[in-house]
Design an enzyme around this catalytic site. Structure first.
Site, short mmCIF file in Angstrom:
data_model
loop_
_atom_site.label_atom_id
_atom_site.label_comp_id
_atom_site.label_asym_id
_atom_site.label_seq_id
_atom_site.Cartn_x
_atom_site.Cartn_y
_atom_site.Cartn_z
N SER A 1 0.81 -1.22 0.00
CA SER A 1 0.00 0.00 0.00
C SER A 1 0.85 1.28 0.00
O SER A 1 1.63 1.53 -0.90
CB SER A 1 -0.93 -0.06 1.21
OG SER A 1 -1.93 0.91 1.12
N ASP B 1 -9.82 -6.69 -3.33
CA ASP B 1 -9.31 -5.32 -3.51
C ASP B 1 -9.53 -4.94 -4.98
O ASP B 1 -8.74 -5.28 -5.85
CB ASP B 1 -7.83 -5.26 -3.15
CG ASP B 1 -7.26 -3.85 -3.24
OD1 ASP B 1 -8.01 -2.93 -3.63
OD2 ASP B 1 -6.07 -3.67 -2.91
N HIS C 1 -7.74 -5.48 0.72
CA HIS C 1 -6.54 -4.70 0.41
C HIS C 1 -5.35 -5.13 1.27
O HIS C 1 -4.26 -5.37 0.76
CB HIS C 1 -6.84 -3.21 0.61
CG HIS C 1 -5.68 -2.31 0.34
ND1 HIS C 1 -5.03 -2.28 -0.88
CD2 HIS C 1 -5.04 -1.42 1.14
CE1 HIS C 1 -4.04 -1.39 -0.83
NE2 HIS C 1 -4.03 -0.87 0.38
#
Length: 276
Positions: free
Chosen positions: A176, A227, A254
């Site tokens: 991320s 995700d 995610h």
């Protein structure tokens, strides 16, 4: 079954009826409960439904631990030297050390402690890997840094951390937000990396197809099946890396390493174990 339970059938003048229910003594008085046939049938059906529901209901879900590693592994902690020190957690290899060393970055809602809670640090130590998890500037125990305002500054910061911690043959794990750091470093200093594990990282759109083609680092692209935004966007760009494999973790979002920690660890270890 209903008749056996309630004794509600009896004969009147040779004919069967369903007007009287069980006889219940109350003190010295005997109370007789009257029931119509339809009430008896409904009550019996209700009991049958309850029985079927009880038999058909699934048992309680299995309790799975978030931690997947040996809690007895010693985790060291410290700060890198210099004006803008970076906090890190480190484990040393328990058996004979393997060639590569794993550097774990983190997402926006996390820090280095996440990898300890998840058991990733402990597991890597057990498998013979030195592993270092860092708090990016402004997260956990690392203070914010002006250096992170520019792409070059973020790449240089990561390079300095690896140098200060004497990390060689690094495999960089970047979920991320940490793509903000990992990708500039990858584009500039990928020769220093022995492997790259992006997990739906940010900032992938900042680089051209030609820049990705120039990176020869072995790459494991990981993402969660659920995700639908950042994973898809990053995958579209990261596929231009010439030496990559892709793994999708089923029923994971995610932060797929949190949703499916065992699957994540198995895939990560398989990638590390097969690096040259």
């Amino acid at each position: 079954m209903v008749a056996a339970l309630f004794g509600c059938w009896f004969r009147v003048g040779g004919a069967r009826s369903a007007l009287v229910g069980p006889v219940i003594p109350v003190g010295r008085t005997v109370v007789q409960i009257s029931m119509s046939r339809s009430q008896v049938v409904l009550l019996g059906l209700g009991l049958l439904l309850i029985l079927l529901l009880y038999v058909g209901l699934p048992g309680p879900p299995e309790q799975t631990s978030w931690l997947w590693g040996d809690t007895n592994v010693t985790i060291l902690a410290g700060l890198t030297p210099g004006n803008c020190p970076i906090f890190y957690r480190e484990v040393l290899p328990l058996p004979q050390a393997r060639r590569v060393e794993v550097v774990l970055l983190h997402g926006k809602a996390f820090n280095s402690h996440t990898w300890e809670q998840l058991g990733t640090l402990q597991l890597l130590s057990q498998r013979g890997y030195r592993a270092v998890a860092i708090d990016l500037p402004g997260f956990g125990n690392s203070a914010p840094s002006e250096e992170t305002r520019t792409e070059a500054g973020r790449a240089e910061l990561l390079q300095r951390v690896l140098r200060d911690l004497k990390v060689h043959n690094a495999v960089l794990v970047s979920p991320s937000l940490s793509g903000h750091y990992a990708l500039p470093f990858l584009m500039r200093d990928h020769q220093q990396l022995h492997g790259f594990v992006p997990i739906a990282p940010t900032s992938t759109q900042n680089y051209t197809q030609e820049q990705y083609w120039a990176v020869k680092t072995p790459t494991l692209i990981l993402y969660g099946e659920l995700d639908h935004i950042l994973a898809r966007e990053s995958l579209r760009q990261l596929r231009h890396l010439p030496n990559h494999s892709v793994v999708k973790l089923r029923n994971a979002g995610h932060a797929c390493y949190l949703h499916k920690p065992q699957d994540f660890h198995l895939v990560l270890l398989a990638f590390l174990d097969h690096l040259p």
